[in-house]
Design an enzyme around this catalytic site. Structure first.
Site, PDB file in Angstrom:
ATOM      1  N   LYS A  79       0.844  -1.191   0.000  1.00  0.00           N
ATOM      2  CA  LYS A  79       0.000   0.000   0.000  1.00  0.00           C
ATOM      3  C   LYS A  79       0.881   1.244   0.000  1.00  0.00           C
ATOM      4  O   LYS A  79       1.852   1.316   0.762  1.00  0.00           O
ATOM      5  CB  LYS A  79      -0.922  -0.011   1.225  1.00  0.00           C
ATOM      6  N   SER A 160      -9.872   2.519   2.851  1.00  0.00           N
ATOM      7  CA  SER A 160      -8.939   3.152   1.937  1.00  0.00           C
ATOM      8  C   SER A 160      -8.029   2.182   1.192  1.00  0.00           C
ATOM      9  O   SER A 160      -7.419   2.538   0.182  1.00  0.00           O
ATOM     10  CB  SER A 160      -8.065   4.139   2.717  1.00  0.00           C
ATOM     11  N   SER A 184     -10.390   0.356   7.268  1.00  0.00           N
ATOM     12  CA  SER A 184      -9.807   0.413   5.922  1.00  0.00           C
ATOM     13  C   SER A 184      -9.085  -0.839   5.467  1.00  0.00           C
ATOM     14  O   SER A 184      -8.606  -0.908   4.342  1.00  0.00           O
ATOM     15  CB  SER A 184      -8.860   1.616   5.812  1.00  0.00           C
TER      16      SER A 184
END
Length: 495
Positions: A79, A160, A184
């Site tokens: 990420k 997210s 998230s």
């Protein structure tokens, strides 16, 4: 032989260790798949050479009879909130475009030490602020899933960590890192039919992770099944003196202790999670999930978490307040974007840089956070929200007298279409209604795919555990996984 890209973490690691195939073969297969999946917009930066280099190191170590790490030969997605030495790290924001950190985050460093390789940096909601992956400065991530109505509507992969969830679900990588501030990891895992684990706050170091809300942010694994998450979490976790919130606690071998036998375990069903207007399919799956855990030997009990209804408003005070403080460092002076209009003074440069660099959702949360921290409103908002957070933690502490783990839905719906909620921030925030309480209390929690809705989209169930009791969360997750027998995957349309 099974295609390399259909293999998970355990299968790849064990195959490399046993000499069934080479790590380089695996890296090459995933690199090729990533290259063909541009339509998903899951990767912001690809690093095929890093994946190959890491694989070559593993193959050489095996040939020389050396020790192989727990993630040896496994190429993963990172990420783009984790700083990676020399590789662009943007947090999906224009304000950090072109930033190449001269250091490595603790979590990514641990994964490389364990033998993992990096396929690239994954897209996300800007600064991890969002529940749909529509706030990225570099375009939406598109879920690999589609509804079974014959249409081609693009769906949200959740947020997210939407790049992570989409990449794992589409078999672009066997696993990926995520971060969870209010859901998230768990919500995008539920939207895309994969497994995600948020460990106890402090289990994984925050050093080198771009900050959103420091008292809530926690890194965790996202993979195709529970065992793969247990293996990856073992590599990620551990005490780090560079993070003042890191827990100085031993890291158990969660993989070795995995068991789906829940005999003697008490599973709590929180009555306050039955919200008005709950999707009937979600409610039905929740009841089915409880029965599946009962079949695994667990006892089902009702529990009460009376302050649940205050969790979401408290979260959307605490998190923006911390964000407004954390994001003050992006001023155009030391790194990242600098917008300097002709003749501008320092304050005007700050304003121009932030106006140009931050997206609309980031600005919204900064303004909310600045407001609740301002003179005259601090006690009315931030202090009250902090008190509510304490009450929510006490609710869980009380519930542990009656149960060992809690079962709840992960999200109030299946994946929605991109653009369907972007104009309604309040409705978007409600996506976190089931995931936020565990975040406020700093508890370990997972999301496990448990079924499909009538539109053929994945639905997830959430398990919440006691502090530092990831093992029980993982064991209950495994039992649910085994009895749900979820093996659906998206039909490939993006190549």
């Amino acid at each position: 032989m099974t295609e390399f890209t259909d293999m998970g973490v355990a299968a790849i690691r064990d195959g490399v260790r046993d000499g069934d195939f080479k790590a380089v073969e695996v890296a090459e297969a995933f690199n090729a798949r990533v290259e063909k999946a541009g339509a998903l917009n899951a990767f912001l930066v690809t690093t095929p050479e890093r994946a190959i280099n890491a694989a070559e190191t593993v193959d050489k170590a095996r040939a020389d009879g050396g020790q192989l790490g727990s993630m040896a030969g496994v190429p993963i997605g990172m990420k783009d909130l984790f700083c990676t030495d020399g590789v662009e790290t943007t947090a999906a924001s224009d304000i950090l475009k072109g930033f190449h950190p001269p250091y490595e985050s603790t979590v990514s460093g641990k994964l490389w030490e364990a033998g993992a390789g990096m396929l690239g940096k994954l897209n996300l909601d800007q600064f991890a602020m969002g529940s749909s992956n529509e706030t990225s400065a570099f375009g939406n991530v598109v879920s690999p899933w589609r509804r079974n109505d014959g249409g081609d509507a693009k769906l949200s992969p959740g947020g997210s960590s939407g790049g992570s969830s989409a990449a794992v679900a589409a078999r672009l990588c066997p696993a990926a890192t995520g971060t969870d501030t209010g859901g998230s990891i768990r919500q995008p895992a539920a939207f895309t039919g994969i497994t995600g684990v948020k460990p106890t706050y402090g289990r994984c170091s925050r050093y080198g992770v771009v900050a959103f809300a420091s008292s809530l942010d926690q890194a965790g694994p996202m993979a195709r099944d529970v065992r793969d998450c247990a293996i990856m979490l073992g590599a990620m976790a551990g005490f780090d003196p560079r993070d003042s919130t890191s827990l100085n606690a031993p890291v158990p071998d969660w993989d070795a202790a995995l068991s789906g036998d829940l005999k003697g375990l008490r599973v709590g069903i929180p009555r306050e999670y039955r919200v008005d207007g709950m999707d009937g399919e979600i409610d039905g799956l929740w009841q089915e999930g409880a029965q599946r855990l009962k079949d695994a030997g667990a006892t089902i009990v009702d529990v009460s978490l009376p302050h649940t209804k205050y969790a979401l408003p408290a979260y959307y005070i605490v998190a923006p307040a911390e964000a407004s403080s954390n994001l003050a460092r992006y001023d155009g002076v030391r790194y990242g974007l600098r917008d300097l209009p002709e003749g501008a003074d320092l304050q005007e440069m700050y304003a121009a840089t932030r106006a140009a660099g931050f997206g609309a959702e980031v600005k919204r949360r900064i303004m909310i956070g600045t407001y609740v921290l301002s003179a005259g409103f601090y006690d009315a908002y931030y202090t009250q929200a902090s008190k509510v957070r304490t009450l929510i933690s006490r609710d869980f502490q009380t519930a542990w007298a009656d149960c060992d783990v809690i079962l709840a839905p992960t999200a109030p719906s299946a994946a929605f279409g991109l653009g369907e909620m972007v104009g309604d921030p309040l409705t978007m925030y409600l996506n976190d209604v089931f995931s936020v309480p565990a975040s406020l209390a700093g508890l370990p929690a997972s999301s496990v795919p448990a079924g499909l809705n009538k539109q053929g989209l994945p639905l997830g169930l959430q398990l919440i555990g006691k502090p530092l009791d990831e093992q029980t969360v993982l064991n209950a997750s495994l039992a649910l996984e085994q009895r749900s027998a979820f093996d659906a995957k998206p039909q490939e349309w993006w190549t």
